[in-house]
Design a protein around this motif. Structure first.
Motif, mmCIF file in Angstrom:
data_model
loop_
_atom_site.group_PDB
_atom_site.id
_atom_site.type_symbol
_atom_site.label_atom_id
_atom_site.label_comp_id
_atom_site.label_asym_id
_atom_site.label_seq_id
_atom_site.Cartn_x
_atom_site.Cartn_y
_atom_site.Cartn_z
ATOM 1 N N GLY A 149 0.815 -1.195 0.000
ATOM 2 C CA GLY A 149 0.000 0.000 0.000
ATOM 3 C C GLY A 149 0.852 1.248 0.000
ATOM 4 O O GLY A 149 2.082 1.183 -0.044
ATOM 5 N N ARG A 166 -5.252 4.019 -7.196
ATOM 6 C CA ARG A 166 -6.236 3.042 -6.714
ATOM 7 C C ARG A 166 -6.715 2.146 -7.852
ATOM 8 O O ARG A 166 -6.957 0.953 -7.640
ATOM 9 C CB ARG A 166 -7.400 3.758 -6.042
ATOM 10 C CG ARG A 166 -7.019 4.376 -4.702
ATOM 11 C CD ARG A 166 -8.183 5.140 -4.053
ATOM 12 N NE ARG A 166 -7.783 5.723 -2.780
ATOM 13 C CZ ARG A 166 -7.407 6.989 -2.627
ATOM 14 N NH1 ARG A 166 -7.379 7.824 -3.656
ATOM 15 N NH2 ARG A 166 -7.051 7.431 -1.430
ATOM 16 N N ARG A 171 -3.636 -0.089 -2.550
ATOM 17 C CA ARG A 171 -4.351 0.499 -1.415
ATOM 18 C C ARG A 171 -3.674 1.808 -1.033
ATOM 19 O O ARG A 171 -2.483 1.831 -0.729
ATOM 20 C CB ARG A 171 -4.323 -0.482 -0.247
ATOM 21 C CG ARG A 171 -4.978 0.046 0.994
ATOM 22 C CD ARG A 171 -4.883 -0.977 2.102
ATOM 23 N NE ARG A 171 -5.305 -0.408 3.366
ATOM 24 C CZ ARG A 171 -5.052 -0.956 4.535
ATOM 25 N NH1 ARG A 171 -4.396 -2.107 4.595
ATOM 26 N NH2 ARG A 171 -5.455 -0.372 5.633
#
Length: 189
Positions: A149, A166, A171
């Motif tokens: 992420g 995204r 993430r």
């Protein structure tokens, strides 16, 4: 993150409708206590992801990445915007356009510091058009590392970067998402 939003409201300066200056606490003079709170929040958000390394890009991301890394007990690797004499051997390389600086940089990381076994958390101060994060993702892909992420201090949600990142399946956890800065007034999502 309420604490960061309040600080942006109090000390942030909007210039030309698109530039948010937060140099009094984030990317010139650094409020390390605020950074610690940000690091704790990212540690909470990415708990259980097995983060073993933080990856950022020089220069403004380095301070927040270092403080966040303390929460994960992980080292920080920062992608350099130019090759220096002390980087010997093979490197991963990507070109990154900077919104802030208005130029393209050759961004590099020594192959010694990004490994296929790495589970990377990308950290940066701003997400606007997404070029810096796309560059870090490309470096991770070259290494065969896993991006778990991205932790972003401030996302300009009115610009396309967050949506683009995204859409790649990454993430993104932004601690402050700015909806607009029209007329110098900062509105959060």
């Amino acid at each position: 993150m309420r604490e960061l939003e309040e600080r942006i409201r109090r000390d942030g300066i909007v210039e030309d409708g698109e530039v948010l200056k937060v140099d009094s606490f984030l990317n010139h003079q650094m409020d390390v206590q605020l950074f610690a709170a940000m690091g704790k929040e990212w540690a909470r958000l990415f708990a259980g992801e097995g983060v073993n390394k933080i990856l950022t890009i020089e220069a403004s991301g380095i301070g927040i990445a270092c403080v966040a890394a303390q929460q994960f007990g992980a080292p920080v690797v920062f992608a350099k915007k130019s090759r220096t004499k002390n980087i010997a051997g093979d490197v991963y390389h990507v070109k990154v356009a900077s919104f802030t600086h208005g130029r393209v940089s050759d961004v590099i990381v020594s192959k010694r510091f990004l490994l296929p076994s790495d589970r990377l958390l990308l950290i940066d101060d701003f997400l606007a058009n997404g070029a810096a994060l796309e560059g870090l993702i490309a470096l991770a892909e070259q290494a065969g590392a896993t991006v778990v992420g991205a932790g972003i201090a401030i996302e300009k949600a009115f610009q396309p970067g967050g949506e683009r990142i995204r859409a790649k399946g990454v993430r993104v956890e932004s601690l402050a998402r700015v909806k607009s800065m029209e007329g110098g007034h900062i509105e959060f999502c």
